[in-house]
Design an enzyme around this catalytic site. Structure first.
Site, short mmCIF file in Angstrom:
data_model
loop_
_atom_site.label_atom_id
_atom_site.label_comp_id
_atom_site.label_asym_id
_atom_site.label_seq_id
_atom_site.Cartn_x
_atom_site.Cartn_y
_atom_site.Cartn_z
CB ALA A 197 -36.96 -12.77 15.82
NE ARG A 227 -46.92 -20.17 24.99
CZ ARG A 227 -45.68 -20.08 24.48
NH1 ARG A 227 -44.58 -20.76 25.47
NH2 ARG A 227 -45.28 -19.44 23.45
CB CYS A 270 -32.13 -16.38 8.54
SG CYS A 270 -32.54 -15.51 9.88
CG ASP A 330 -30.70 -8.08 14.84
OD1 ASP A 330 -30.49 -8.86 15.64
OD2 ASP A 330 -31.04 -8.10 13.73
CG ASN A 385 -36.53 -16.31 17.70
OD1 ASN A 385 -37.81 -16.32 17.61
ND2 ASN A 385 -35.67 -15.95 16.73
CE LYS A 428 -6.89 -27.93 4.68
NZ LYS A 428 -6.23 -27.59 3.36
CE1 TYR A 463 -16.11 -44.01 11.84
CE2 TYR A 463 -16.23 -46.01 12.91
CZ TYR A 463 -15.75 -45.45 11.63
OH TYR A 463 -15.39 -45.96 10.80
CD1 TRP A 513 -8.96 -41.89 16.02
CD2 TRP A 513 -9.44 -40.52 17.91
NE1 TRP A 513 -8.60 -42.58 17.32
CE2 TRP A 513 -8.67 -41.88 18.25
CE3 TRP A 513 -9.74 -39.72 18.91
CZ2 TRP A 513 -8.61 -42.13 19.71
CZ3 TRP A 513 -9.39 -39.89 20.30
CH2 TRP A 513 -9.18 -41.33 20.63
#
Ligand SMILES: Cc1cc2nc3c(=O)[nH]c(=O)nc-3n(C[C@H](O)[C@H](O)[C@H](O)COP(=O)(O)OP(=O)(O)OC[C@H]3O[C@@H](n4cnc5c(N)ncnc54)[C@H](O)[C@@H]3O)c2cc1C
Length: 453
Positions: free
Chosen positions: A13, A24, A45, A287, A309, A365, A430, A438
């Site tokens: 990556a 480039r 991944c 990493d 990346n 919740k 929505y 909401w």
């Protein structure tokens, strides 16, 4: 710039993003990349989904082949080439061609150090046993898939319940194995808020995966009748046909250290915002390196793919004379554990407090869709905010539906530095199949505002 040679150590990556961007920007430069593995530019991944069978073949995870890098981007890629030393004083590397067994020297003008991370082997686990697996690259995935096909194992023990351990638990269960997951403490995904961990533990149980808590490995061995036995410190023993280790990763920074580069957080290569190491001609990211955290305003260690990346692109710019700054990460993640999705962005309560911030957690919740619409289910959100100012510091979510959409709203809001009022005022989309009027993000911002002020 024109006659420069850029050498990339580690061609996934970070390394290939840097190589592609540099080429480039300045097509006249020479770029060559070395990787010890057979594959470059692969999507590690995707491994859990290749093992479970949801993605056909492991090789399908390769994004761009070495030939395409050569033909389409003019980048020379050497697979099965292990870089053994970097000699900054002479601006050269020593690299072993693993097929031919020969070591050659290559000079560089600028070097990209992008060796990634390596899995941690917990004490007591013998990584040399045939039944013990680590998942880091495509070769690991192929070995596991062949083992599944040839040995038809019935039971697996997974040591560790971070992202990889949890995703592999689902993956192996889907491949037809009975799975036990062991954790040292009491919780899965222990870096997450408790509400998230307990929801994930509930999902594992519902899916028939057994969670073994307080499990500290003492030894692994191969019983006479086959398989593998894991002995725990408290005397318990678990037996299975294979054992998979998902106990976290550490930066693969030894080569950099030997070359005299400065290391930082958790032994990762120290870098500045331009992704420069302590040597002006060596850049690093991904990493194996530290990452600048937007909210902390300093470097930390969070090994994730998008950061790698993005850092690669910054390196690519700066290799050819640019002055790009890495804007930073928020450690935003999303993970699927069977039917549940867990996600986070920004700081946890513990991280915020460790940073000396007076932080509080607000838990809500709220339904994912209009309550009458099929598929609606509750999303639990843990919002971390600064007491007094109400500044949002992090959000974590778990639910069956619509979590990935919402975490990105929180990530965007944190990036933009929005206040809770501003988040509560967002004009979000929505319609009953997608959200209630909401949205859970708006609900959480409103509840938090009331609780904090
Ligand atoms: C199973 C699994 C699932 C994951 N899922 C996610 C996810 O869902 N989301 C996410 O954000 N991240 C995920 N990740 C993490 C993500 O893959 C990494 O953050 C990303 O690959 C880092 O890129 P990198 O280029 O820095 O390192 P790597 O991808 O590790 O590449 C480093 C390369 O360097 C090579 N190398 C090392 N040392 C040498 C040497 N001395 N000589 C030559 N070559 C060398 C290695 O062979 C390797 O190919 C996952 C990782 C795994 C293993």
């Amino acid at each position: 710039v024109s006659s420069q040679r850029i050498v990339v150590v580690g061609a996934d990556a970070t390394g290939m993003s840097a190589a592609s961007r540099a080429k480039r920007r300045a097509p006249e430069i020479q770029v060559e990349a070395y990787d010890l593995g057979r594959y470059v530019s692969y999507g590690a991944c995707g491994i859990p989904y290749a093992v479970s069978g949801e993605v056909g073949r492991v090789e399908d995870l390769v994004v761009i082949s070495p030939d395409r890098f050569r033909e389409e981007r003019g980048i020379e890629v050497f697979t099965r080439h292990l870089v053994e030393r970097i000699v900054p004083a002479e601006k050269k590397i020593l690299v072993r061609d693993l097929a031919a067994g020969r070591v050659k020297e290559r000079a560089y003008d600028k070097l990209v150090f992008s060796t990634g991370a390596e899995p941690i082997t917990p004490k007591g686990i013998d990584p040399g046993l045939e039944e013990v697996f680590f998942i880091r690259n495509l070769e690991d995935a192929q070995r596991l898939k062949s083992f599944l096909a040839e040995r038809k194992p019935g039971r697996a023990v997974i040591v560790g319940a971070g992202y990889i351990g949890l995703e592999m638990a689902e993956s192996l269960a889907k491949a037809g194995l009975r799975v036990q997951v062991t954790v040292r403490g009491e919780r899965v995904l222990s870096s997450a808020e408790e509400e998230i961990s307990s929801a994930l533990a509930g999902e594992l149980k519902r899916q028939g995966v057994e969670l073994v808590t307080g499990a500290v490995p003492k030894a692994t061995e191969r019983p006479a009748r086959g398989g593998v036995r894991l002995e725990l410190m408290d005397g318990r023993e678990l037996t299975a046909d294979l054992l998979l280790v998902g106990a976290g990763v550490r930066p693969r920074s030894e080569l950099a250290e030997e070359a005299g580069l400065k290391l930082g957080v958790k032994g990762a290569v120290a870098v500045d915002r331009l992704q420069r190491t302590s040597d002006p001609d060596i850049f690093s990211g991904g990493d194996c390196a530290e990452a600048y955290h937007r909210l902390l305003g300093r470097n930390t260690y969070v090994p994730l793919a998008l950061g790698a990346n993005r850092q690669g692109r910054v390196i690519g710019d700066n290799l050819v004379g640019g002055k790009s700054e890495f804007p930073g990460i928020l450690a935003t993640t999303v993970t699927k554990v069977f039917d549940l999705t867990a996600a986070r962005t920004g700081l946890s309560l513990r991280e915020a407090r460790e940073e000396g911030l007076e932080a509080v957690k607000v838990v809500t919740k709220a339904p994912s869709r209009a309550s009458y619409y099929p598929g609606s289910s509750p999303i639990t959100t843990c919002l971390i905010a600064e007491k007094g100012t109400g500044r949002p510091l992090g959000a974590q979510m778990v639910g069956l539906d619509g979590v990935a959409k919402r975490i990105d709203i929180w990530g965007t809001a944190l990036s933009a530095g929005l206040s809770l009022e501003e988040i509560g005022d967002l004009d979000l989309a929505y319609a009953p199949p997608y959200s209630p009027v909401w949205d859970p993000v708006l609900v959480t911002a409103g509840v938090a505002l009331k609780k904090i002020s």
